[in-house]
Design an enzyme around this catalytic site. Sequence first.
Site, PDB file in Angstrom:
ATOM      1  N   ARG A 100       0.878  -1.182   0.000  1.00 53.00           N
ATOM      2  CA  ARG A 100       0.000   0.000   0.000  1.00 53.00           C
ATOM      3  C   ARG A 100       0.907   1.221   0.000  1.00 53.00           C
ATOM      4  O   ARG A 100       1.718   1.397   0.924  1.00 53.00           O
ATOM      5  CB  ARG A 100      -0.913   0.017   1.229  1.00 53.00           C
ATOM      6  N   HIS A 108      -7.633   0.978  -6.238  1.00 51.26           N
ATOM      7  CA  HIS A 108      -7.777   0.074  -5.085  1.00 51.26           C
ATOM      8  C   HIS A 108      -8.470  -1.215  -5.551  1.00 51.26           C
ATOM      9  O   HIS A 108      -9.614  -1.492  -5.185  1.00 51.26           O
ATOM     10  CB  HIS A 108      -8.593   0.777  -3.999  1.00 51.26           C
ATOM     11  N   GLN A 114     -10.235  -3.956  -3.173  1.00 52.76           N
ATOM     12  CA  GLN A 114     -11.522  -3.541  -2.608  1.00 52.76           C
ATOM     13  C   GLN A 114     -12.660  -3.870  -3.563  1.00 52.76           C
ATOM     14  O   GLN A 114     -13.698  -4.409  -3.154  1.00 52.76           O
ATOM     15  CB  GLN A 114     -11.505  -2.028  -2.346  1.00 52.76           C
ATOM     16  N   CYS A 120     -16.536   1.386   0.844  1.00 51.34           N
ATOM     17  CA  CYS A 120     -15.374   0.542   1.161  1.00 51.34           C
ATOM     18  C   CYS A 120     -14.949   0.658   2.628  1.00 51.34           C
ATOM     19  O   CYS A 120     -14.246  -0.211   3.128  1.00 51.34           O
ATOM     20  CB  CYS A 120     -14.212   0.912   0.254  1.00 51.34           C
ATOM     21  N   ASP A 125     -17.559   7.060  -1.050  1.00 52.54           N
ATOM     22  CA  ASP A 125     -16.311   6.918  -0.293  1.00 52.54           C
ATOM     23  C   ASP A 125     -16.054   8.259   0.392  1.00 52.54           C
ATOM     24  O   ASP A 125     -16.719   9.260   0.118  1.00 52.54           O
ATOM     25  CB  ASP A 125     -15.172   6.537  -1.269  1.00 52.54           C
ATOM     26  N   ARG A 167     -13.401  -8.730   1.828  1.00 50.48           N
ATOM     27  CA  ARG A 167     -11.986  -8.462   1.541  1.00 50.48           C
ATOM     28  C   ARG A 167     -11.176  -9.733   1.791  1.00 50.48           C
ATOM     29  O   ARG A 167     -10.298 -10.107   1.028  1.00 50.48           O
ATOM     30  CB  ARG A 167     -11.454  -7.322   2.440  1.00 50.48           C
TER      31      ARG A 167
HETATM   32  N1   CP Z   1     -11.201  -0.262   2.649  1.00 53.89           N
HETATM   33  C1   CP Z   1      -9.910  -0.304   3.032  1.00 53.89           C
HETATM   34  O1   CP Z   1      -8.983  -0.539   2.226  1.00 53.89           O
HETATM   35  O2   CP Z   1      -9.726  -0.070   4.352  1.00 53.89           O
HETATM   36  P1   CP Z   1      -8.346   0.101   5.157  1.00 53.89           P
HETATM   37  O3   CP Z   1      -7.786   1.460   4.777  1.00 53.89           O
HETATM   38  O4   CP Z   1      -8.743   0.010   6.579  1.00 53.89           O
HETATM   39  O5   CP Z   1      -7.403  -0.989   4.735  1.00 53.89           O
HETATM   40  N1  NVA Z   2     -10.182   6.762  -1.017  1.00 56.75           N
HETATM   41  C1  NVA Z   2      -9.716   6.301   0.265  1.00 56.75           C
HETATM   42  C2  NVA Z   2      -9.911   4.834   0.385  1.00 56.75           C
HETATM   43  C3  NVA Z   2      -9.499   4.239   1.694  1.00 56.75           C
HETATM   44  C4  NVA Z   2      -9.664   2.760   1.776  1.00 56.75           C
HETATM   45  C5  NVA Z   2      -8.272   6.705   0.454  1.00 56.75           C
HETATM   46  O1  NVA Z   2      -7.479   6.540  -0.487  1.00 56.75           O
HETATM   47  O2  NVA Z   2      -7.938   7.220   1.513  1.00 56.75           O
END
Ligand code: CP
Ligand code: NVA
Length: 309
Positions: free
Chosen positions: A108, A135, A138, A267, A226, A295
Amino acid sequence: MMSHFLDIHTTSRADLRAMIDQARAMKEARRGLPKGTADARTPLAGRMIALIFEKPSTRTRVSFDVGARQMGAETMILSGKEMQLGHGESIADTARVLSRYVDLIMLRTFEEATLLEMAEHATVPVINGLTDASHPCQIMADIVTYEEHRGAVAGRKFVWSGDGNNVCTSWLHAAGRFGFDLTFTGPETLDPNPRAVEFARAQGSRVEIVRDPMAAAAGADAIVTDTWVSMHDPESARERRHNQLRPYQVNGAMMAAARADALFMHCLPAHRNEEATSEVMDGPQSVIFDESENRLHAQKAILRWCLGV
Ligand code: CP
Ligand code: NVA
């Protein structure tokens, strides 16, 4: 054979469908078992998996860790800040070094280029655990979720309300690959990635951009949103984004404009009563915690596909 899982649009339709179906079968096969009990078959036995985070995470971190262990793997969770990666060592060298120790890397990170560089130089599979740009894990979980509640996604109308962000991009990639339509509703300044829109349209999906949220919601099979401020967005943009996005809050009125059997999806993490009201999040059409659970199951199928087991 090893494969990277970097994005939905760079993975074939057949492979994506196989992963969704395997995720559902694996979920069914362990129904009722305590979370810490291994699956009946452990195809990842003997594998070591590195989960690297340069941004915070609850779901991605825990679901990958638990899923990998259920399939017999060992895992290590690494924080980018505590690695030499965060102190000037190149991504390419990090990829080469980690490939000597572990069998798979989940990353990540911020810029998409970091993920691509890791994948280019790693000799083990790399999984995209979220970048500023997309992502995919997700949305694989979200396809599992929609289909277990309502059947095939193909031909449905999904509505994305709010910021055309990384999660929205992966929804557009999925629209193209799984054959559903997507209507974006949000302010022009936060429009979705035009390349993702183009991809979905080129695959034959109808992608519409509608500024009026109530008009957009008409006929929706699912309404998705989101957070208004993503982890990569500057704090200085918070107030402006809130002002621009307030009309796109998913509330009872917007859900009432959709089909009676429409699902509400998010998400998570959510900011309650900002992008969506608690009434909707906790209401009968919401499947947000199923998305979180899935997930785990979706990523188990992704891990197996990456390692060819
Ligand atoms: N939805 C998601 O990826 O959550 P986290 O940021 O908690 O991993
Ligand atoms: N759009 C959000 C998703 C988190 C899972 C971010 O990137 O912070």
